[in-house]
Scaffold this active site. Structure first.
Site: not given
Ligand code: NAP
Length: 230
Positions: A146, A150
């Site tokens: 992962y 990033k």
């Molecule tokens: N949660 C954490 O701890 C954390 C920390 C740091 C950074 N982040 C980053 O924050 C961002 C958002 O994550 P989140 O925490 O909100 O997770 P989440 O609740 O799992 O949401 C992920 C989103 O990405 C979309 N997605 C996944 N695969 C996709 C694809 N192939 N095409 C288009 N959309 C896609 C999903 O929509 P669909 O499944 O409907 O496509 C969903 O809307 C990510 O980049 C993640 O790496 C998260």
């Protein structure tokens, strides 16, 4: 009215960011694979909203989505490249499939999204918010696959910035957020170190209110319950 594109808007951070952008009077173009969730979100938002199927792991899908957006709105002012997936495990254990999926979404998906909207962003002197992570510049055991996507995304954002000085690129680097990420569910205790997605979206709101000649190049934010690590 300015237009903002948000990828991965169906839940989690993307959804929270879409809500803040609607309050900030942006028209919105929302993309994700879960179109039913986008439809529900669009009904809640008090602004003009286009939503559509988007799979950032497919160039055809990104191209189709961007064409529809540009045809309807004529141009884009802000792109939030947020879509992301997370699979964890030691490097000798992580599966080929999971690693490839993260490369396709977190790394190439971000590149495809920015590339598709770049000509319009250049025309409008727009802004890109690339959601990476606090791990885009550190490593930890069990996170190597992962994390490497990033770190790669961070390199892409910086190179896009050097190549396109007329566009502002902001790398948004949150620590742990209480979302559906990596198969979890929202509702985790704050004391376990999670930011709420709304808190990250509020931080972004503050940055977007700065004058257009201020370029914030990165923002790292974490819950005070998360151990500081660099
Ligand atoms: N949660 C954490 O701890 C954390 C920390 C740091 C950074 N982040 C980053 O924050 C961002 C958002 O994550 P989140 O925490 O909100 O997770 P989440 O609740 O799992 O949401 C992920 C989103 O990405 C979309 N997605 C996944 N695969 C996709 C694809 N192939 N095409 C288009 N959309 C896609 C999903 O929509 P669909 O499944 O409907 O496509 C969903 O809307 C990510 O980049 C993640 O790496 C998260």
């Amino acid at each position: 009215m300015k237009l903002a594109v948000v990828t991965g808007a169906s839940r989690g951070l993307g959804r929270a960011i879409a809500k803040v952008l609607a309050e900030e009077n942006y028209a919105l173009a929302l993309g994700a694979r879960s179109v039913g969730e986008l439809e529900k979100l669009a009904e809640e938002l008090d602004t003009e909203v286009f939503y559509g199927y988007l799979d950032v792991s497919s160039w055809e899908s990104v191209e189709d989505f961007s064409w529809k957006v540009l045809e309807r709105f004529g141009g884009v002012d802000l792109v939030v490249a947020n879509a992301g997936v997370g699979y964890f495990g030691r490097l000798e254990e992580i599966s080929d499939e999971d690693f490839k999926s993260m490369v396709e979404v977190n790394l190439l998906g971000l590149w495809r999204t920015i590339k598709a909207f770049l000509p319009s962003l250049k025309d409008r002197k727009g802004t890109v918010v690339a959601v990476t992570s606090d791990v885009s510049a550190r490593v930890f055991p069990g996170g190597g696959a992962y994390v490497s996507t990033k770190w790669g995304a961070r390199a892409l954002v910086r190179t896009f910035q050097l190549e396109n000085p007329e566009v502002r690129f902001l790398e948004l680097r949150p620590g742990a957020i209480d979302t559906y990420f990596a198969g979890s569910r929202p509702g985790k205790p704050k004391e376990h170190g999670f930011l709420k997605p709304e808190e990250v979206a509020e931080a972004l709101r503050c940055l977007l209110r700065l004058p257009p000649d201020v370029r914030v190049e990165e923002l790292m934010l974490r819950s005070t319950y998360q151990r500081p690590e660099f």
